[in-house]
Design a protein around this motif. Structure first.
Motif, PDB file in Angstrom:
ATOM      1  N   PHE A   1       0.801  -1.226   0.000  1.00  0.00           N
ATOM      2  CA  PHE A   1       0.000   0.000   0.000  1.00  0.00           C
ATOM      3  C   PHE A   1       0.835   1.277   0.000  1.00  0.00           C
ATOM      4  CE2 PHE A   1      -3.066  -3.112   1.698  1.00  0.00           C
ATOM      5  CZ  PHE A   1      -4.031  -2.967   0.711  1.00  0.00           C
ATOM      6  N   GLY A   2       2.144   1.180   0.139  1.00  0.00           N
ATOM      7  CA  GLY A   2       2.995   2.365   0.077  1.00  0.00           C
ATOM      8  C   GLY A   2       2.946   2.961  -1.331  1.00  0.00           C
ATOM      9  N   PRO A   3       2.909   4.278  -1.440  1.00  0.00           N
ATOM     10  CA  PRO A   3       2.788   4.899  -2.762  1.00  0.00           C
ATOM     11  C   PRO A   3       4.056   4.777  -3.607  1.00  0.00           C
ATOM     12  CG  PRO A   3       3.018   6.579  -1.063  1.00  0.00           C
ATOM     13  CD  PRO A   3       2.911   5.259  -0.359  1.00  0.00           C
ATOM     14  N   THR A   4       3.837   4.623  -4.905  1.00  0.00           N
ATOM     15  CA  THR A   4       4.893   4.679  -5.915  1.00  0.00           C
ATOM     16  C   THR A   4       4.355   5.538  -7.057  1.00  0.00           C
ATOM     17  OG1 THR A   4       4.067   2.646  -6.944  1.00  0.00           O
ATOM     18  CG2 THR A   4       5.880   2.421  -5.371  1.00  0.00           C
ATOM     19  N   SER A   5       5.244   6.013  -7.913  1.00  0.00           N
ATOM     20  CA  SER A   5       4.783   6.883  -8.998  1.00  0.00           C
ATOM     21  C   SER A   5       3.881   6.103  -9.951  1.00  0.00           C
ATOM     22  CB  SER A   5       5.966   7.497  -9.740  1.00  0.00           C
ATOM     23  OG  SER A   5       6.736   6.513 -10.374  1.00  0.00           O
ATOM     24  N   GLY A   6       2.706   6.642 -10.207  1.00  0.00           N
ATOM     25  CA  GLY A   6       1.754   5.984 -11.089  1.00  0.00           C
ATOM     26  C   GLY A   6       1.374   4.597 -10.616  1.00  0.00           C
TER      27      GLY A   6
ATOM     28  N   ILE B   1      13.908   1.130 -10.853  1.00  0.00           N
ATOM     29  CA  ILE B   1      14.883   1.110  -9.758  1.00  0.00           C
ATOM     30  C   ILE B   1      14.485   2.064  -8.644  1.00  0.00           C
ATOM     31  CG2 ILE B   1      17.273   1.688  -9.152  1.00  0.00           C
ATOM     32  CD1 ILE B   1      18.037   0.516 -11.927  1.00  0.00           C
ATOM     33  N   HIS B   2      14.120   3.308  -8.998  1.00  0.00           N
ATOM     34  CA  HIS B   2      13.775   4.281  -7.959  1.00  0.00           C
ATOM     35  C   HIS B   2      12.541   3.854  -7.164  1.00  0.00           C
ATOM     36  CE1 HIS B   2      16.480   6.999 -10.239  1.00  0.00           C
ATOM     37  NE2 HIS B   2      16.775   7.363  -9.006  1.00  0.00           N
ATOM     38  N   ASN B   3      11.500   3.412  -7.854  1.00  0.00           N
ATOM     39  CA  ASN B   3      10.279   3.043  -7.145  1.00  0.00           C
ATOM     40  C   ASN B   3      10.445   1.762  -6.341  1.00  0.00           C
ATOM     41  OD1 ASN B   3       7.909   4.972  -7.776  1.00  0.00           O
ATOM     42  ND2 ASN B   3       9.041   4.789  -9.679  1.00  0.00           N
ATOM     43  N   ALA B   4      11.231   0.825  -6.831  1.00  0.00           N
ATOM     44  CA  ALA B   4      11.483  -0.391  -6.048  1.00  0.00           C
ATOM     45  C   ALA B   4      12.257  -0.058  -4.776  1.00  0.00           C
ATOM     46  CB  ALA B   4      12.222  -1.425  -6.887  1.00  0.00           C
TER      47      ALA B   4
ATOM     48  N   GLY C   1      11.979   0.442   1.431  1.00  0.00           N
ATOM     49  CA  GLY C   1      11.751   1.127   2.703  1.00  0.00           C
ATOM     50  C   GLY C   1      10.441   0.703   3.344  1.00  0.00           C
ATOM     51  N   TYR C   2       9.375   0.615   2.539  1.00  0.00           N
ATOM     52  CA  TYR C   2       8.095   0.147   3.075  1.00  0.00           C
ATOM     53  C   TYR C   2       8.214  -1.285   3.581  1.00  0.00           C
ATOM     54  CZ  TYR C   2       6.317   4.001   0.136  1.00  0.00           C
ATOM     55  OH  TYR C   2       6.094   5.201  -0.473  1.00  0.00           O
ATOM     56  N   PHE C   3       8.983  -2.102   2.873  1.00  0.00           N
ATOM     57  CA  PHE C   3       9.176  -3.497   3.264  1.00  0.00           C
ATOM     58  C   PHE C   3       9.794  -3.590   4.661  1.00  0.00           C
ATOM     59  CE2 PHE C   3      11.914  -7.227   3.536  1.00  0.00           C
ATOM     60  CZ  PHE C   3      11.086  -8.250   3.102  1.00  0.00           C
ATOM     61  N   ILE C   4      10.823  -2.813   4.895  1.00  0.00           N
ATOM     62  CA  ILE C   4      11.500  -2.831   6.201  1.00  0.00           C
ATOM     63  C   ILE C   4      10.558  -2.348   7.299  1.00  0.00           C
ATOM     64  CG2 ILE C   4      13.382  -1.796   7.549  1.00  0.00           C
ATOM     65  CD1 ILE C   4      14.983  -1.790   4.827  1.00  0.00           C
TER      66      ILE C   4
END
Length: 192
Positions: free
Chosen positions: A37-42, A118-121, A126-129
Motif C-alpha cells: 500500500f505504500g505509494p509509488t509513482s503511477g 529502480i527508484h520506485n522499487a 523502505g516500506y518493506f522494512i
C-alpha cells in the motif's frame, strides 16, 4: 495492533544476528500485504520479492553474497528476502493505474523504464522494512552481493533485477553494536 514510532524507528536496529525462531510463511505474506500500500509513482509497484527459506535456496544465495559477514548473515538468518525490481512493470500498469495510459509513458524509452523501476522499487524496500518491523521482525538490509549471480540463480531469463538483500527474523540483541550516529537536522536538511 498498536505499533509505536520506537518500534519502527528510534529503537529498531539493523539485525546482525538472529534468534533461532522460525518466521511463518503467513508473516511473510503479511509483510507484503502491508508494504504493497505504500505509494509509488503511477502506482507502478515494481518491487518483486523472493523469500529464501529453504536450505536449498540458501545454498544458492550464499555464494552470490560477498565473502565474510554477508555470507554468514544469510546462512544464519531464518529468512532472507531478495528484493528486486521488475523492468517489465509497465505491462501491469493498465490494471494498476487504469485512470491513464500509463504504459505509453515508458514505451520506447528503456532508460526511463529502468530509472522508474529502480527508484520506485527502492522506495518499496523502505516500506518493506517498516512493514517487517511493524509485524515484530528485525531486518538486516545489505548490499555486498553479485546482482548478476543472484538474478541468474533466482530470476533467470526474466526482466527482474536484484537491488537489495534483506535478512529477516527475531534479532539477537546480544549481537548488536552501539548505535552509530546520525546527522543532525541542520546537516542533512535545509528549509527553502
Amino acid at each position: 495492533m498498536q505499533v509505536t514510532t520506537e518500534a519502527l524507528f528510534t529503537e529498531a536496529r539493523t539485525a546482525r544476528g538472529y534468534l533461532p525462531a522460525e518466521v511463518p510463511d503467513a508473516t511473510l505474506q503479511a509483510i507484503y500485504e502491508l508494504m504493497k500500500f505504500g505509494p509509488t509513482s503511477g502506482n507502478c509497484t515494481p518491487l518483486r520479492i523472493v523469500f529464501v527459506r529453504t536450505a536449498e535456496a540458501r545454498d544458492r544465495l550464499v555464494p552470490c553474497m560477498d565473502p565474510g559477514s554477508n555470507q554468514a548473515k544469510v546462512r544464519a538468518a531464518p529468512v532472507t528476502a531478495i528484493l528486486g525490481t521488475d523492468l517489465a512493470f509497465p505491462e501491469k500498469l493498465p490494471r494498476l493505474f487504469p485512470s491513464a495510459d500509463a504504459p505509453s509513458w515508458y514505451a520506447g524509452n528503456p532508460a526511463k523504464t529502468t530509472d522508474a523501476a529502480i527508484h520506485n522499487a527502492h522506495i518499496q524496500v523502505g516500506y518493506f522494512i517498516i512493514a517487517a518491523r511493524a509485524l515484530g521482525l528485525d531486518a538486516g538490509p545489505m548490499g555486498g552481493f553479485d546482482g548478476g549471480a543472484v538474478d541468474a540463480a533466482f530470476w533467470p531469463s526474466t526482466p527482474k533485477r536484484s537491488i537489495v538483500i534483506c535478512t529477516l527474523g527475531h534479532g539477537d540483541a546480544s549481537r548488536l553494536h552501539p548505535r552509530d550516529p546520525r546527522l543532525a537536522f541542520d546537516e542533512a536538511c535545509s528549509l527553502a
